[in-house]
Design an enzyme around this catalytic site. Structure first.
Site, PDB file in Angstrom:
ATOM      1  CG  HIS A 275       1.678   4.695   7.822  1.00 21.18           C
ATOM      2  ND1 HIS A 275       0.912   4.590   6.735  1.00 21.18           N
ATOM      3  CD2 HIS A 275       1.597   3.922   8.644  1.00 21.18           C
ATOM      4  CE1 HIS A 275       0.289   3.395   6.986  1.00 21.18           C
ATOM      5  NE2 HIS A 275       0.604   2.888   8.034  1.00 21.18           N
TER       6      HIS A 275
ATOM      7  CE  LYS B 223      -3.833  -1.966   2.555  1.00 23.60           C
ATOM      8  NZ  LYS B 223      -4.753  -1.795   3.862  1.00 23.60           N
TER       9      LYS B 223
ATOM     10  CG  HIS C 142      -2.946   7.169   4.292  1.00 24.71           C
ATOM     11  ND1 HIS C 142      -3.071   7.976   5.176  1.00 24.71           N
ATOM     12  CD2 HIS C 142      -3.572   7.259   3.203  1.00 24.71           C
ATOM     13  CE1 HIS C 142      -4.367   8.679   4.699  1.00 24.71           C
ATOM     14  NE2 HIS C 142      -4.664   8.183   3.538  1.00 24.71           N
TER      15      HIS C 142
END
Length: 578
Positions: free
Chosen positions: A144, A138, A141
């Site tokens: 994080h 992923k 983001h």
């Protein structure tokens, strides 16, 4: 630093109270500099003397302060003693103040504020800091960002204080989400797109398969089947998973490099699938594994044994859970590192998970669970780029750099730079970090690009600007490495205010080491920058007598060094031109 002054005041108190000087040093604190003109340097709270049992409870606090102050005497270090509100205040020899503080800044260098009586009993230990921990396959983001910069700050601080720190990135690289991704990639994955933009393509696959799984049972079953194959080591599934993991780490490392963050170890949930099963057997053997009506395996955490509170440790189909793998990971880290402290840095939504984790470890007889700590933080709201709503950290860093470049281009004070983009990146990262660290970590906050990138006020841009400005001053007025100066030339109110503020640096670092809240350091550096800006306008170097110019330049050099040290602890790379 404040060593001589604190020790002198503590020695005076020791003479009167009959308590050792060493015990009394911590109750002597530097007085914070306010906007009003400050004359006193240190204070001793009578309440703290009472709390520690150094004074006996008797007449009211104010009269005890008065009685005690009358028994203390001025000397060559302490020039004034006065009674404050429930405190005794001290003014120190102004010439000594300038001489000792400036000398200590240069003598101790990056250890200024750390080599202090306040840390004399500080135990240097082996500390694991687990932070960032994105889910592989992923994109990184923006959510994080907080874990990454908070964890980096804690690791920096612990290391600066002399601990052996292991920086660990515990990747979310296992679980049912990989069943979904694996099933999705088999349906509509593209090797060509994967090579061109790995995380973007995996993100698109994951979003698409998630949508399908909401309504289609065959997709849900395919995901469960893929994860089961992973758990049983089926070659094709494992090969695909390993490919996803490798390219994810490569992409993440590009982001970490931009943030100035490094890791000593990349760990992950996948490493503990076997250990998790062994742990489940241990839990079962001890009679701790219970089953819910749905067939989920749990450990009972309720005080009455009625399963009103429990931790899920195994799915009904026998596959492991996040909790199981976390228990196994903690046990393995103790075996491998024999840590004195392990700090997990994650969002506050995971508070219950970590409470349960520590409780299960305790139930299993792992007494070292008390050495584990969860540092939690709130969420960031409204962090958007110009492109839209889905925010990846790479986009946020690009946006910060782009906006900072625009601001620098529009500013009349911007210097000619060899690499404007690199400077804009460092200043942009500083802006993001300071914005994040200004308040309590547990607080949620609203993100605002315009406020974050302001060059004035309590921002990272302001810290960088002040640091660059002080370096510009040194380039213009540099007088080599001269360290000898006349302390009587640093008696202006603006110089005294800066010296007084430097007296508090070790106290601020000590406070941060106790509660791991970076806001104390951020607020300190903001005030240091404000005081430096005031002094820069009034304490001129050019046109002053050589003796005065030397003393002032040394003071400004010292301020820029402390500012740089503090910024580095926060995870900021100071710039010398902007």
């Amino acid at each position: 630093m404040a060593c001589l002054f604190r020790r002198s005041i503590a020695a005076q108190l020791s003479r009167v109270l009959g308590i050792s000087t060493e015990k009394l040093i911590p109750v002597v604190s530097a007085v914070p500099v306010s906007k009003k003109q400050q004359t006193l340097d240190f204070q001793v709270s009578v309440n703290s003397l009472l709390t520690n049992g150094y004074l006996k409870l008797g007449s009211n606090v104010q009269s005890q302060a008065k009685d005690l102050s009358e028994k203390l005497i001025c000397d060559h270090v302490i020039t004034e003693i006065a009674v404050g509100q429930r405190s005794i205040n001290f003014k120190v020899n102004r010439s000594l103040l300038a001489e000792i503080v400036v000398q200590e800044v240069f003598k101790k260098g990056s250890k200024f504020g750390i080599v202090s009586e306040l840390f004399s009993g500080y135990p240097c230990k082996r500390v694991i800091v687990e932070f960032s921990s994105p889910n592989i396959a992923k994109k990184f983001h923006a959510g994080h960002l907080r874990s990454t910069i908070i964890g980096n700050f804690i690791a920096n601080l612990k290391q600066a204080l002399g601990n052996h720190v292991i920086r660990m990135n515990y990747l979310g690289d296992w679980g049912l989400q990989f069943g979904l991704l694996g099933a999705g990639f088999q349906l509509f994955g593209s090797e060509e797109k994967l090579n061109a933009n790995p995380l973007q393509h995996l993100f698109e696959v994951y979003v698409e398969v998630n949508k399908l799984a909401e309504d289609r049972e065959d997709i849900q079953k395919a995901a469960q089947e893929f994860f089961k194959k992973l758990e049983h080591g089926e070659k094709q599934s494992v090969a695909l998973w390993e490919h996803f993991r490798t390219i994810s780490i490569e992409e993440y490392e590009k982001i970490y490099q931009r943030l100035g963050v490094h890791f000593d170890e990349y760990s992950g949930e996948s490493l503990y699938q076997v250990k998790a099963q062994e742990l489940l057997q241990l839990i079962d053997q001890r009679g701790l594994l219970k089953k819910t009506k749905q067939g989920v395996g749990v450990v009972d955490l309720s005080p009455t044994g009625d399963l009103s509170v429990y931790a899920k440790v195994v799915r009904s189909d026998g596959t492991s859970l996040y909790m199981t793998r976390d228990i196994a990971a903690a046990a393995h880290r103790m075996e491998k590192y024999n840590f004195d402290k392990m700090i997990y840095v994650t969002a506050k939504e995971q508070c219950t998970h970590f409470e349960q984790l520590f409780e299960v470890l305790k139930i299993l007889g792992f007494n070292w669970s008390e050495r584990c700590q969860h540092v939690s933080f709130g969420i960031v709201k409204g962090m958007k780029t110009r492109k839209g709503d889905v925010v990846f950290l790479e986009d946020v860093l690009n946006e910060a750099r782009s906006r900072m470049l625009q601001n620098m281009a529009a500013s009349k004070t911007t210097k000619e730079l060899e690499d404007p983009a690199s400077t804009a990146e460092k200043v942009g990262v500083a802006a993001l970090i300071v914005q994040d660290f200004k308040g309590p970590l547990l607080s949620d906050y609203e993100f605002d690009w315009d406020r974050v990138l302001q060059s004035q006020g309590d921002t990272g841009v302001y810290l960088q600007y002040t640091h660059a400005r002080l370096h510009s001053l040194q380039r213009q007025c540099g007088r080599g490495e001269e360290r000898q100066f006349n302390p009587d030339c640093l008696q202006d109110p603006q110089a005294i205010a800066l010296l007084q503020h430097l007296l508090r640096y070790d106290e601020v670092l000590h406070q941060v080491s106790e509660d791991l809240q970076p806001r104390h350091l951020v607020n300190y550096l903001i005030m240091l920058s404000r005081l430096a800006s005031i002094a820069h306008r009034t304490l001129h170097i050019k046109g002053s007598l050589p003796e005065v110019a030397t003393a002032r330049l040394l003071l400004f050099k010292g301020i820029s060094a402390v500012l740089a040290n503090g910024m580095k602890l926060l995870g900021i790379t100071p710039v010398e031109k902007m």
